[in-house]
Design an enzyme around this catalytic site. Structure first.
Site, short mmCIF file in Angstrom:
data_model
loop_
_atom_site.label_atom_id
_atom_site.label_comp_id
_atom_site.label_asym_id
_atom_site.label_seq_id
_atom_site.Cartn_x
_atom_site.Cartn_y
_atom_site.Cartn_z
CE1 TYR A 41 1.11 -0.03 4.41
CE2 TYR A 41 -0.04 2.06 4.30
CZ TYR A 41 0.82 1.21 4.95
OH TYR A 41 1.39 1.59 6.13
CE LYS A 60 3.13 3.58 3.22
NZ LYS A 60 3.18 3.69 4.67
CD GLU A 68 9.69 2.27 10.72
OE1 GLU A 68 9.51 3.22 9.94
OE2 GLU A 68 9.51 1.08 10.39
CG LEU A 87 8.14 2.84 5.04
CD1 LEU A 87 7.80 1.51 4.38
CD2 LEU A 87 6.90 3.67 5.22
N1 PMP Z 1 7.30 4.34 9.13
C1 PMP Z 1 6.13 3.67 9.16
C2 PMP Z 1 6.07 2.34 9.86
C3 PMP Z 1 4.99 4.22 8.53
O1 PMP Z 1 3.82 3.54 8.54
C4 PMP Z 1 5.09 5.49 7.90
C5 PMP Z 1 3.92 6.10 7.19
N2 PMP Z 1 2.73 6.16 7.89
C6 PMP Z 1 6.32 6.16 7.94
C7 PMP Z 1 7.41 5.54 8.54
C8 PMP Z 1 6.48 7.52 7.30
O2 PMP Z 1 6.47 7.43 5.89
P1 PMP Z 1 5.99 8.65 4.98
O3 PMP Z 1 6.82 9.83 5.37
O4 PMP Z 1 6.29 8.19 3.58
O5 PMP Z 1 4.55 8.87 5.25
#
Ligand code: PMP
Length: 285
Positions: free
Chosen positions: A32, A147, A179, A203
């Site tokens: 996703y 993701k 994270e 991620l």
């Molecule tokens: N880490 C995780 C586990 C996430 O689910 C997300 C997004 N919700 C992020 C980091 C941040 O990613 P982005 O800046 O692309 O939204």
């Protein structure tokens, strides 16, 4: 009415139906993306589609659409929904099979689903006061760079924060910051912005990239390196970043103040840079 997209059809969200035999439902077998849209312009669509492509390739799931086709579907979803700023959710699963078995179906017909929501960014109060977080051991699998829709561990970890009246759960694996349950975490120590290196344990956030670009353009010193748990617990500032949270100061970690317990100077500066970037570059498309 919320306009959604399911396998070639644009239809109201409450009329969209998928088979209970869909592998997304049975196995969490899919990928996703969440794409923020500012004044009708999807932000960093190419980067979101590149991350989707990477996840699909690693899941051995053929990408059902070209970049041009994805852009067209996203544009129609954005145009068909009422909000000025939106958060477009896009998912691809390995589709349905006649029987429930772990191995892939002989013929794969991916299920493609998109919907949109009003983009909910942090409230002025959250930005002004910062948010509280808890911490936990990161017990997710070893491909957190993908993701995927298999988010049970992330859901359990985020719920831990909600149960404690907090905004996020900060994760450590073997004493190293990875994270948040649904965000990237950045640290400030001694005036230097610290970012965990992109690897299979986190991620690669699109917002993480934006923040480091803004830091580079504005002479904010930063280092990309492993960050130990003790460094996080003694940080001057902690930030969470994501497409919807943007850059949000964390002022309490496990009930203890981060720095002096108020959003730090660098957080305020980065928030201003981010808002400026949003209202100039992002809204222009
Ligand atoms: N880490 C995780 C586990 C996430 O689910 C997300 C997004 N919700 C992020 C980091 C941040 O990613 P982005 O800046 O692309 O939204």
């Amino acid at each position: 009415m919320i306009l959604s997209y399911l396998d070639g059809q644009y239809l109201p969200l409450d009329e969209a139906r998928v088979s209970p035999m869909d592998r997304g439902f049975l196995f969490g077998d899919g990928a996703y993306e969440v794409i923020p849209v500012y004044s009708g312009h999807p932000f960093r669509l190419a980067e979101h589609l590149a991350r989707l492509e990477k996840t699909l390739a690693e899941l051995r799931l053929p990408n059902p659409h070209s970049v041009a086709e994805w852009a067209e579907i996203v544009a129609r979803i954005v145009a068909g929904n009422e909000w000025e700023d939106q958060s477009v959710y896009l998912q691809v699963t390995r589709g349905a099979d006649a029987v429930r078995k772990h191995a892939f179906p002989a013929t794969i017909r991916p299920t493609v689903f998109l919907m949109s929501e009003k983009l909910a960014t942090p409230t002025p109060e959250q930005i002004e006061r910062g948010v509280a977080v808890v911490s936990a051991e990161d017990y997710r699998w070893l491909r957190c760079d993908l993701k995927t829709i298999s988010l049970l561990a992330n859901c359990l970890l985020r719920q831990k924060a909600v149960d404690a009246g907090c905004a996020e759960t900060v994760l450590f694996r073997d004493g190293i910051l990875t994270e948040g349950a649904a965000s990237n975490i950045l640290v400030v120590r001694g005036g230097v912005l610290l970012a965990p290196p992109k690897n299979r344990l986190m991620l690669p956030g699109i917002t993480y990239d934006v923040i480091l670009e803004l830091a580079a353009q504005n002479a904010v010193p930063f280092e990309v390196r492993d960050i130990r748990e003790d460094e996080v617990r003694a940080a001057d500032e902690l930030w969470m970043t994501s497409s919807t949270k943007e850059v949000l100061p964390v002022t309490t970690l496990d009930g203890k103040p981060v720095g002096d317990g108020r959003p730090g100077a660098l957080a305020r500066r980065m928030h201003a840079l981010y808002q400026d970037f949003k209202n100039t570059v992002m809204r222009r498309g």
